[in-house]
Design a protein around this motif. Structure first.
Motif, PDB file in Angstrom:
ATOM      1  N   SER A   7       0.836  -1.205   0.000  1.00 13.98           N
ATOM      2  CA  SER A   7       0.000   0.000   0.000  1.00 13.98           C
ATOM      3  C   SER A   7       0.866   1.249   0.000  1.00 13.98           C
ATOM      4  N   SER A   8       0.243   2.362  -0.323  1.00 14.55           N
ATOM      5  CA  SER A   8       0.945   3.644  -0.346  1.00 14.55           C
ATOM      6  C   SER A   8       1.554   3.936   1.027  1.00 14.55           C
ATOM      7  N   GLU A 167      -4.352   3.136  -4.808  1.00 12.96           N
ATOM      8  CA  GLU A 167      -5.181   2.009  -4.383  1.00 12.96           C
ATOM      9  C   GLU A 167      -6.239   1.648  -5.437  1.00 12.96           C
ATOM     10  N   SER A 168      -6.954   2.681  -5.910  1.00 14.43           N
ATOM     11  CA  SER A 168      -8.159   2.387  -6.698  1.00 14.43           C
ATOM     12  C   SER A 168      -7.985   2.543  -8.204  1.00 14.43           C
ATOM     13  N   LYS A 191       2.279  -1.811  -6.404  1.00 16.65           N
ATOM     14  CA  LYS A 191       1.319  -1.078  -5.610  1.00 16.65           C
ATOM     15  C   LYS A 191      -0.081  -1.647  -5.934  1.00 16.65           C
ATOM     16  N   PRO A 192      -1.055  -1.433  -5.047  1.00 17.20           N
ATOM     17  CA  PRO A 192      -2.371  -2.076  -5.240  1.00 17.20           C
ATOM     18  C   PRO A 192      -3.018  -1.792  -6.593  1.00 17.20           C
ATOM     19  N   CYS A 193      -2.792  -0.604  -7.160  1.00 16.46           N
ATOM     20  CA  CYS A 193      -3.437  -0.248  -8.427  1.00 16.46           C
ATOM     21  C   CYS A 193      -2.998  -1.137  -9.588  1.00 16.46           C
TER      22      CYS A 193
END
Lengths: 240, 240
Positions: A7-8, A167-168, A191-193
């Motif tokens: 995560s960030s 994230e999104s 990263k999550p994205c």
């Protein structure tokens, strides 16, 4: 192979760990990150495919990685050009600029120069925003993102496609909503994205220790030989 | 290919130029130099040939290059051990040590441990003295040089075979008089003593600009692809 995402917030904390308890300086980490980026460029686009590389650098550490990468690209035989519309304040960035000037690498900063710079380049490196990007885009970046999105040359994004939420993923509309770079290099860990990303995916930053990897639930990528970069795939769940 | 040599005095001046007008930090230069050393190790002795690498580090920047190299060697899959009998004061060396400790790399400093460390290693990296060595050897280095000279495992020397005068080569007698490492990596450019050297010879430190090369009458080595190291030969006049 499967690589877990970071995560960030954890990415910021991990960087802090590397510097505070890990003994690394920002100079060292940025040097190795930028070297990884330059090696990813070499993999997807060797100099024989066209030497003009436009590196668009943002005001933070992602832009710094781009400045380092451009220096290595020049040593690899490319003709890099920097587009650096909003410079960071850190004295390291100023030193990285000096290093580029000594290699006669052009550093542009006028928005009017961007269309021509894109037109005459063979590949674009997006080193605008990294894991700390929280939006919204501020001037002059909406226009820059739009031009990058519309570019017909391949784009390699550093750490995250710039304008995407870490994230999104891609914004719902506006600049970046349709931005899908041909290649992405995740630094240290994806990263999550990345689950919204489809394209060639690399990981770089060969300095992760097992101790730090365990603390953040990450995998140490299976780098080969002396490579500073590893190409990884994306599985059906968007995991790497 | 022919590579011109750089005197001890000019090497010091060139390093100063890189940092003062070139914009480089010592962290950056040492990172790239140490990475070159680790890549030379990989060329002459890949992990499949034996993973135990003993890196003997001196108190100055040559030793610092060895510390960086050992970290990269660990990431490449080797089991490095550091022998660091006399530590440098620079805070950078302390940070490099922290980085090594976080990779569980042993750091020895007792002379009594050296024979066993050599015996259990497959390759030795001599990062004791570099271009600023002016002699004479001070304790504990005469004994260390003697043990390295007598070692039956291959040795890679960093920048110069330690104990050699940078201009006039091997000492006439005493420790180092018969020291001829199997491999040598010259950083930035060969030093004059290379004319007394016979063995595999590499050059590393891929940061030399044309401007600085011209100022010192040097050649920019013809590095290939993304390599940070280049193997060079020695011609009949001892020129590279």
């Amino acid at each position: 192979m499967s690589l877990k995402a970071l995560s960030s917030k954890d990415a910021a904390s991990l960087d802090k760990d590397l510097m505070e308890t890990g003994g690394f300086s920002l100079d060292q980490l940025m040097e190795l990150a930028g070297l990884s980026v330059s090696q990813a460029v070499y993999r997807i686009h060797p100099p024989s495919a066209g030497k003009n590389i436009l590196v668009i650098c943002g005001p933070g550490n992602n832009g710094g990685d781009g400045l380092v990468a451009a220096r290595h690209l020049a040593h690899f035989g490319y003709n890099p050009t920097i587009y650096y519309p909003k410079e960071g304040k850190n004295e390291l960035y100023q030193r990285l600029k000096t290093q580029l000037r000594n290699l006669s690498i052009p550093i542009l900063n006028d928005t009017h120069d961007l269309p021509e710079a894109i037109k005459t380049s063979h590949l674009l490196v997006d080193a605008i925003f990294g894991f700390s990007f929280g939006g919204p885009l501020r001037d002059p970046f909406p226009e820059i993102i739009s031009q990058m999105e519309a570019a017909t040359i391949p784009v390699l994004s550093v750490d995250a496609p710039s304008s995407w939420d870490i994230e999104s993923g891609p914004p719902r509309d506006g600049p970046g909503a349709k931005f899908m770079p041909e290649a992405l290099i995740s630094l240290t860990a994806p990263k999550p994205c990345v689950k919204f990303y489809r394209g060639r995916h690399f990981v770089g930053g060969r300095f992760l220790t097992r101790g730090i990897a365990e603390k953040y639930g990450l995998d140490v990528p299976d780098y080969q030989e002396v490579d500073q970069v590893l190409e990884v795939g994306v599985d059906a769940e968007g995991r790497l």
